[in-house]
Design an enzyme around this catalytic site. Structure first.
Site, PDB file in Angstrom:
ATOM      1  N   ASP A  39      47.443  53.739  37.872  1.00  0.00           N
ATOM      2  CA  ASP A  39      48.238  52.637  38.433  1.00  0.00           C
ATOM      3  C   ASP A  39      48.807  51.737  37.339  1.00  0.00           C
ATOM      4  O   ASP A  39      48.722  50.502  37.415  1.00  0.00           O
ATOM      5  CB  ASP A  39      47.391  51.818  39.409  1.00  0.00           C
ATOM      6  CG  ASP A  39      48.239  51.007  40.387  1.00  0.00           C
ATOM      7  OD1 ASP A  39      49.419  51.351  40.575  1.00  0.00           O
ATOM      8  OD2 ASP A  39      47.723  50.034  40.966  1.00  0.00           O
ATOM      9  N   THR A  89      38.846  38.849  45.653  1.00  0.00           N
ATOM     10  CA  THR A  89      39.416  37.678  44.993  1.00  0.00           C
ATOM     11  C   THR A  89      39.041  37.651  43.515  1.00  0.00           C
ATOM     12  O   THR A  89      38.084  38.298  43.075  1.00  0.00           O
ATOM     13  CB  THR A  89      38.922  36.382  45.653  1.00  0.00           C
ATOM     14  OG1 THR A  89      37.487  36.302  45.520  1.00  0.00           O
ATOM     15  CG2 THR A  89      39.306  36.342  47.129  1.00  0.00           C
ATOM     16  N   VAL A  90      39.832  36.860  42.740  1.00  0.00           N
ATOM     17  CA  VAL A  90      39.539  36.627  41.327  1.00  0.00           C
ATOM     18  C   VAL A  90      39.435  35.120  41.120  1.00  0.00           C
ATOM     19  O   VAL A  90      40.327  34.362  41.510  1.00  0.00           O
ATOM     20  CB  VAL A  90      40.636  37.196  40.409  1.00  0.00           C
ATOM     21  CG1 VAL A  90      40.265  36.992  38.938  1.00  0.00           C
ATOM     22  CG2 VAL A  90      40.872  38.665  40.689  1.00  0.00           C
ATOM     23  N   GLY A 138      43.590  40.201  45.896  1.00  0.00           N
ATOM     24  CA  GLY A 138      44.204  41.501  46.129  1.00  0.00           C
ATOM     25  C   GLY A 138      43.469  42.235  47.219  1.00  0.00           C
ATOM     26  O   GLY A 138      42.611  41.668  47.908  1.00  0.00           O
ATOM     27  N   SER A 139      43.781  43.517  47.373  1.00  0.00           N
ATOM     28  CA  SER A 139      43.149  44.316  48.424  1.00  0.00           C
ATOM     29  C   SER A 139      41.657  44.493  48.183  1.00  0.00           C
ATOM     30  O   SER A 139      40.888  44.722  49.104  1.00  0.00           O
ATOM     31  CB  SER A 139      43.830  45.687  48.505  1.00  0.00           C
ATOM     32  OG  SER A 139      43.741  46.344  47.248  1.00  0.00           O
ATOM     33  N   GLY A 143      43.504  34.339  41.881  1.00  0.00           N
ATOM     34  CA  GLY A 143      44.227  35.510  42.362  1.00  0.00           C
ATOM     35  C   GLY A 143      43.448  36.227  43.446  1.00  0.00           C
ATOM     36  O   GLY A 143      42.259  35.978  43.660  1.00  0.00           O
ATOM     37  N   LYS A 179      35.739  38.916  39.438  1.00  0.00           N
ATOM     38  CA  LYS A 179      36.231  39.648  40.603  1.00  0.00           C
ATOM     39  C   LYS A 179      35.112  39.735  41.638  1.00  0.00           C
ATOM     40  O   LYS A 179      33.992  40.154  41.302  1.00  0.00           O
ATOM     41  CB  LYS A 179      36.674  41.065  40.208  1.00  0.00           C
ATOM     42  CG  LYS A 179      38.075  41.163  39.655  1.00  0.00           C
ATOM     43  CD  LYS A 179      38.465  42.628  39.500  1.00  0.00           C
ATOM     44  CE  LYS A 179      39.929  42.787  39.133  1.00  0.00           C
ATOM     45  NZ  LYS A 179      40.327  44.218  39.070  1.00  0.00           N
TER      46      LYS A 179
END
Length: 420
Positions: A123, A16-17, A12-13, A10, A34
């Site tokens: 969130d 990475t994961v 995101g902003s 995965g 992460k």
């Protein structure tokens, strides 16, 4: 600390994961790693500080962190079931109410842990909820992730600290720049609504400006369908009060009948069967909701599945079949040796008895493999009351040793077992 980096799962902003293998002194763990460039890793460092204060099975765990000159790594619990958002999208419609209740209860327990520790998540949404398993069994439970935007309650009213996803923002966040525990509950209510409907809240609004005006200055909350149960609608109402002072807390919501395990168990009244023949108690009265395979009448060519009938009716059909008679041929492998005793009953001893319920059993000696057909007595009904005489108990057992089709239960065998 030693670890090995695996495949990317995965991004995101924040970065990475990746899958990783973490080697500790006591064990080797599969973890989610992460990774972000150190210069832009503030959210990962913030997440590590928050997770260090939390301990809940419904919040992802942090095992370790690593700071390098060029990168920051956060080693988190690997949750293999995918996100709640993926589950909703894979169904193409809302989850069942029972499944939504289970996940809602787990998410609430995680939110309560976060709030009790003095933080606000900021969130909450389906994308930030992972499931421990991809199945819908009771062992699958929700875990809250992505606490990079979480903040202490003391910073809830700072204009510069407003953060989150607009679709799940509360009215007070948009209007008054207030973001506290009540804002998390609003976002949670939107998440539950999405679970039940399969659609995002405010789906009728197509641009960000109109969305923020509708949320912050409108008179209503997200649309709640009328076809939901009364409990579900009331639960959503408690989460989606526009006035944050009236909105229920996580602790109060956990007592609501929609997610309260105690209320759910009290409303479940299923009587335990006393024997296999009492299986009718399980499904006869619940035939409309019973999801077991139906029995079919192959003699009438109805294929592999036919009409849904209760267990009692199935036994009645088998036992009273007039088209097939039992085939009492047998082999030694189908029988066991038991000790039986001759009980001679006569009308003179009993002062008169009904011949339709007389019993004939063998003398007090070990029986040979096999059985005498005379030992099988035709009964007028399926059940005979158990009788206790001194130290012996007479047990009436159904006999179904017929031909290969096993389609007839015609007689009952009366055995006298000495209880000593």
């Amino acid at each position: 600390m030693e670890w090995e980096k695996g495949a990317c799962i995965g991004q995101g902003s924040f970065g990475t994961v990746s899958l990783g293998t973490l080697h500790t002194r006591s064990e080797i763990q599969t973890v989610a790693v992460k990774t972000a460039p150190f210069a832009s890793s503030w959210s990962l460092q913030n997440e590590q500080r928050v997770l260090a204060c939390l301990d809940s099975p419904h919040v992802v765990r942090c095992f370790a962190h690593e700071q390098r000159a060029d990168a920051y790594n956060l080693f988190l619990e690997y949750v293999p079931g995918g996100s709640l958002l993926n589950l909703i999208q894979s169904r193409g419609h809302g989850l069942s109410e029972l499944e939504a209740q289970t996940h809602a209860r787990g998410i609430l327990q995680g939110i309560l842990c976060i709030h009790d520790a003095g933080f606000v998540h900021c969130d909450i949404k389906p994308h930030n909820i992972l499931l421990s398993s991809s199945s819908s069994s009771s062992s699958c439970f929700a875990k809250i992730i992505d606490l990079g935007l979480a903040k202490p309650k003391d910073y809830c009213h700072s204009f510069l600290s407003i953060r989150g996803t607009p679709l799940y923002m509360s009215p007070e966040t948009v209007r008054a720049k207030r973001q506290d525990e009540a804002s998390d509950i609003w976002a949670f209510g939107c998440t539950v609504l999405e679970m039940l409907t399969g659609k995002q809240p405010w789906r009728e609004v197509d641009d960000l400006c109109s969305l923020l005006l509708r949320i912050g200055y409108g008179d209503e909350g997200p649309e709640v369908p009328l076809d939901l149960s009364e409990k579900a609608r009331d639960f959503l109402g408690k989460c989606l009060f526009r006035d944050p002072e009236k909105r229920w807390t996580a602790a109060q919501l956990l007592q609501h009948p929609f997610v309260d395990v105690k209320v759910e168990r009290e409303n479940t009244t299923i009587e335990t069967p006393r024997s296999v023949l009492d299986c009718d108690l399980w499904c006869s009265s619940l035939a409309s909701s019973c999801d077991w395979d139906c029995y079919c009448d192959r003699e009438h060519g109805k294929g592999n599945r036919g009409e849904r009938i209760s267990t009692f009716d199935r036994i009645r059909r088998l036992a009273s079949s007039s088209q097939r008679r039992p085939n009492w041929s047998f082999s030694s492998v189908h029988w066991i040796d038991v000790k039986r005793r001759e009980i001679k009953e006569s009308q003179e001893q009993e002062g008169g008895s009904d011949s339709s319920t007389s019993r004939v059993v063998a003398e007090d000696q070990p029986s040979v493999s096999g059985a005498n057909p005379a030992s099988f007595v035709s009964m007028g009904s399926f059940f005979q009351e158990l009788k206790e005489e001194e130290e012996s108990m007479y047990i009436i057992s159904p006999v179904s040793h017929c031909d290969d089709s096993m389609n007839s239960i015609h007689n009952f065998l009366s055995l006298d077992f000495n209880m000593n």
